[in-house]
Design a protein around this motif. Structure first.
Motif, PDB file in Angstrom:
ATOM      1  N   ASP A  38       1.245  -0.805  -0.004  1.00 49.72           N
ATOM      2  CA  ASP A  38      -0.311   0.082   0.535  1.00 49.72           C
ATOM      3  C   ASP A  38       0.298   1.406   0.149  1.00 49.72           C
ATOM      4  O   ASP A  38       1.180   1.874   0.945  1.00 49.72           O
ATOM      5  CB  ASP A  38      -0.961  -0.343   1.048  1.00 49.72           C
ATOM      6  CG  ASP A  38       0.100  -0.520   2.616  1.00 49.72           C
ATOM      7  OD1 ASP A  38       1.035  -0.712   2.448  1.00 49.72           O
ATOM      8  OD2 ASP A  38      -1.342   0.227   3.603  1.00 49.72           O
ATOM      9  N   PRO A  39       0.871   1.725  -0.904  1.00 51.46           N
ATOM     10  CA  PRO A  39       2.237   3.002  -1.123  1.00 51.46           C
ATOM     11  C   PRO A  39       1.499   3.884  -0.471  1.00 51.46           C
ATOM     12  O   PRO A  39       0.710   4.258  -1.441  1.00 51.46           O
ATOM     13  CB  PRO A  39       2.459   2.819  -2.754  1.00 51.46           C
ATOM     14  CG  PRO A  39       1.221   2.115  -3.683  1.00 51.46           C
ATOM     15  CD  PRO A  39       0.707   1.744  -2.502  1.00 51.46           C
ATOM     16  N   LEU A  40       2.241   5.003  -0.788  1.00 49.35           N
ATOM     17  CA  LEU A  40       1.782   6.316  -0.307  1.00 49.35           C
ATOM     18  C   LEU A  40       2.675   7.027  -1.009  1.00 49.35           C
ATOM     19  O   LEU A  40       4.128   7.649  -1.239  1.00 49.35           O
ATOM     20  CB  LEU A  40       2.230   6.761   1.575  1.00 49.35           C
ATOM     21  CG  LEU A  40       2.083   7.858   1.924  1.00 49.35           C
ATOM     22  CD1 LEU A  40       0.127   8.195   2.067  1.00 49.35           C
ATOM     23  CD2 LEU A  40       2.242   8.277   3.531  1.00 49.35           C
ATOM     24  N   TYR A  41       1.994   8.659  -0.960  1.00 49.30           N
ATOM     25  CA  TYR A  41       2.518   9.366  -2.918  1.00 49.30           C
ATOM     26  C   TYR A  41       3.751  10.244  -2.525  1.00 49.30           C
ATOM     27  O   TYR A  41       5.173  10.184  -2.700  1.00 49.30           O
ATOM     28  CB  TYR A  41       1.881  10.884  -2.799  1.00 49.30           C
ATOM     29  CG  TYR A  41       1.229  10.611  -1.773  1.00 49.30           C
ATOM     30  CD1 TYR A  41       1.991  12.224  -1.421  1.00 49.30           C
ATOM     31  CD2 TYR A  41      -0.269  10.910  -1.151  1.00 49.30           C
ATOM     32  CE1 TYR A  41       2.158  12.918  -0.189  1.00 49.30           C
ATOM     33  CE2 TYR A  41      -0.259  12.105   0.126  1.00 49.30           C
ATOM     34  CZ  TYR A  41       0.364  12.377   0.579  1.00 49.30           C
ATOM     35  OH  TYR A  41       0.299  13.895   1.615  1.00 49.30           O
ATOM     36  N   SER A  42       4.346   9.949  -1.235  1.00 47.35           N
ATOM     37  CA  SER A  42       5.634  10.499  -0.210  1.00 47.35           C
ATOM     38  C   SER A  42       6.173   9.806   0.187  1.00 47.35           C
ATOM     39  O   SER A  42       8.116  10.311   0.175  1.00 47.35           O
ATOM     40  CB  SER A  42       5.269  11.467   1.541  1.00 47.35           C
ATOM     41  OG  SER A  42       4.866  10.535   1.936  1.00 47.35           O
ATOM     42  N   THR A  47      10.663   1.335  -5.955  1.00 42.73           N
ATOM     43  CA  THR A  47      10.429   0.254  -6.239  1.00 42.73           C
ATOM     44  C   THR A  47       9.084   0.160  -5.445  1.00 42.73           C
ATOM     45  O   THR A  47       8.719  -1.212  -5.455  1.00 42.73           O
ATOM     46  CB  THR A  47      11.152  -0.605  -5.484  1.00 42.73           C
ATOM     47  OG1 THR A  47      11.880  -0.103  -4.392  1.00 42.73           O
ATOM     48  CG2 THR A  47      13.008  -0.316  -6.694  1.00 42.73           C
ATOM     49  N   LYS A  48       8.525   0.946  -4.843  1.00 39.86           N
ATOM     50  CA  LYS A  48       7.901   0.677  -3.979  1.00 39.86           C
ATOM     51  C   LYS A  48       6.300   0.685  -4.761  1.00 39.86           C
ATOM     52  O   LYS A  48       5.632   1.822  -3.932  1.00 39.86           O
ATOM     53  CB  LYS A  48       7.356   1.602  -2.508  1.00 39.86           C
ATOM     54  CG  LYS A  48       8.926   0.249  -1.660  1.00 39.86           C
ATOM     55  CD  LYS A  48       8.471  -0.759  -1.383  1.00 39.86           C
ATOM     56  CE  LYS A  48       9.197  -1.076  -0.073  1.00 39.86           C
ATOM     57  NZ  LYS A  48       9.203  -2.986   0.177  1.00 39.86           N
ATOM     58  N   ILE A 152       8.496  -4.778 -10.267  1.00 46.72           N
ATOM     59  CA  ILE A 152       8.837  -3.961  -9.783  1.00 46.72           C
ATOM     60  C   ILE A 152       9.835  -2.632 -10.271  1.00 46.72           C
ATOM     61  O   ILE A 152       9.440  -1.371  -9.963  1.00 46.72           O
ATOM     62  CB  ILE A 152      10.013  -4.671  -8.997  1.00 46.72           C
ATOM     63  CG1 ILE A 152       9.768  -5.509  -7.811  1.00 46.72           C
ATOM     64  CG2 ILE A 152      11.549  -3.134  -8.773  1.00 46.72           C
ATOM     65  CD1 ILE A 152      10.833  -6.126  -7.031  1.00 46.72           C
ATOM     66  N   ASP A 153      10.220  -2.524 -11.636  1.00 43.13           N
ATOM     67  CA  ASP A 153      10.406  -1.866 -12.650  1.00 43.13           C
ATOM     68  C   ASP A 153       9.420  -1.324 -13.783  1.00 43.13           C
ATOM     69  O   ASP A 153       9.404   0.016 -13.961  1.00 43.13           O
ATOM     70  CB  ASP A 153      12.026  -2.349 -13.145  1.00 43.13           C
ATOM     71  CG  ASP A 153      12.505  -2.255 -11.699  1.00 43.13           C
ATOM     72  OD1 ASP A 153      14.084  -3.425 -12.439  1.00 43.13           O
ATOM     73  OD2 ASP A 153      12.891  -1.505 -11.054  1.00 43.13           O
ATOM     74  N   VAL A 250       0.999   6.749  -5.697  1.00 43.87           N
ATOM     75  CA  VAL A 250       2.684   6.665  -5.963  1.00 43.87           C
ATOM     76  C   VAL A 250       2.273   8.412  -6.575  1.00 43.87           C
ATOM     77  O   VAL A 250       1.463   8.692  -7.020  1.00 43.87           O
ATOM     78  CB  VAL A 250       2.130   6.310  -7.343  1.00 43.87           C
ATOM     79  CG1 VAL A 250       2.080   4.011  -6.243  1.00 43.87           C
ATOM     80  CG2 VAL A 250       1.480   5.955  -8.075  1.00 43.87           C
ATOM     81  N   PRO A 251       3.723   8.754  -6.420  1.00 44.99           N
ATOM     82  CA  PRO A 251       3.797  10.019  -7.446  1.00 44.99           C
ATOM     83  C   PRO A 251       4.588   9.569  -8.169  1.00 44.99           C
ATOM     84  O   PRO A 251       4.335   8.477  -8.799  1.00 44.99           O
ATOM     85  CB  PRO A 251       4.790  10.421  -6.356  1.00 44.99           C
ATOM     86  CG  PRO A 251       6.263   9.042  -5.786  1.00 44.99           C
ATOM     87  CD  PRO A 251       4.816   8.132  -5.826  1.00 44.99           C
TER      88      PRO A 251
END
Length: 256
Positions: A38-42, A47-48, A152-153, A250-251
């Motif tokens: 669960d990624p965060l924009y910051s 890779t996350k 991942i990429d 995500v950013p």
């Protein structure tokens, strides 16, 4: 006496009408409940910057699949505010209120794909693990393209069958399947698709932008995602929604 008689007759006719027409069926749709990332924009670690979740184990009556919705922001505070508003009504007692607020109030859009064979990234299967990444990064390692860690990429959509992920040629696109999420044209390998690599513009249905910022350019955007179970109501031929699952944000940065 006359009033009581009138009221009794009215109740009888009302009961007959409701029993003959039938009440609209309220569908209970099981929501996806697990996020593996669960990624965060910051977060600075690219890779996350991918999404991963599991569809519901049993969708319920008339379940047709799990859909993914997204919104693009140029302001992280606005993203956080609208996300909190959606999740504030994401409770069992409120049924599909969160999905309704997400779609109707904040205009979240179904995630598209690079192939226009369908209008959205839609997962009909239950009990499936899903991963997807919105774009390929300039410093991606091409050698990982054929491994289970491809996401991942690389921009992709993967569904896990057993112990491995299977990937199609689809990659996530904005709703309508005409524009990618590579807003800054960072990926040098997709020159043939450069026409799809454009930043969001004021007025786009999937982009939150204040009128005061409509002529401003940004070096960073943020994308928030939710997953939601969908069922088709056979009485009304309309969609019913589960609670939403917050997939994170995500950013998308210039030069990444």
């Amino acid at each position: 006496m006359q009033k009581n008689l009138y009221f009794s007759v009215l109740c009888i006719f009302t009961g007959i009408f409701l029993s003959s027409c039938g009440l609209e069926e309220v569908l209970t749709v099981e929501e996806p409940t697990i996020t593996y990332n669960d990624p965060l924009y910051s977060t600075d670690e690219y890779t996350k910057w991918y999404f991963s979740f599991k569809t519901s184990a049993d969708g319920g009556e008339n379940f047709i699949g799990t859909d993914v919705y997204y919104k693009i922001y140029n302001n992280s505070s606005t993203l956080s505010s609208e996300r909190s508003s959606i999740l504030s009504v994401n409770t069992t007692s409120n049924s599909s209120a969160a999905a309704t607020r997400m779609i109707e109030t904040y205009s979240y859009q179904p995630l598209g794909t690079s192939k226009s064979t369908d209008s959205s990234v839609f997962f009909p299967e239950v009990n499936r693990s899903v991963v997807f990444r919105l774009l390929t990064y300039a410093n991606a390692d091409a050698s990982s393209a054929d491994t289970d860690e491809r996401y991942i990429d690389h921009a992709c959509v993967g569904i896990k069958n057993g112990t491995t992920y299977s990937y199609s040629s689809y990659i996530p696109y904005r709703n309508g399947n005409q524009k990618s999420f590579d807003f800054f044209d960072n990926d040098e390998s997709d020159k043939k698709d450069r026409k799809t690599d454009v930043p969001p513009a004021y007025g786009d249905s999937d982009y939150k932008c204040a009128e005061a910022d409509k002529d401003q350019s940004f070096d960073e955007y943020y994308v928030q995602m939710f997953a939601v179970g969908v069922a088709l109501n056979p009485q009304t031929v309309t969609s019913s929604y589960s609670l939403v699952l917050d997939l994170g944000s995500v950013p998308i940065k210039k030069g990444e």
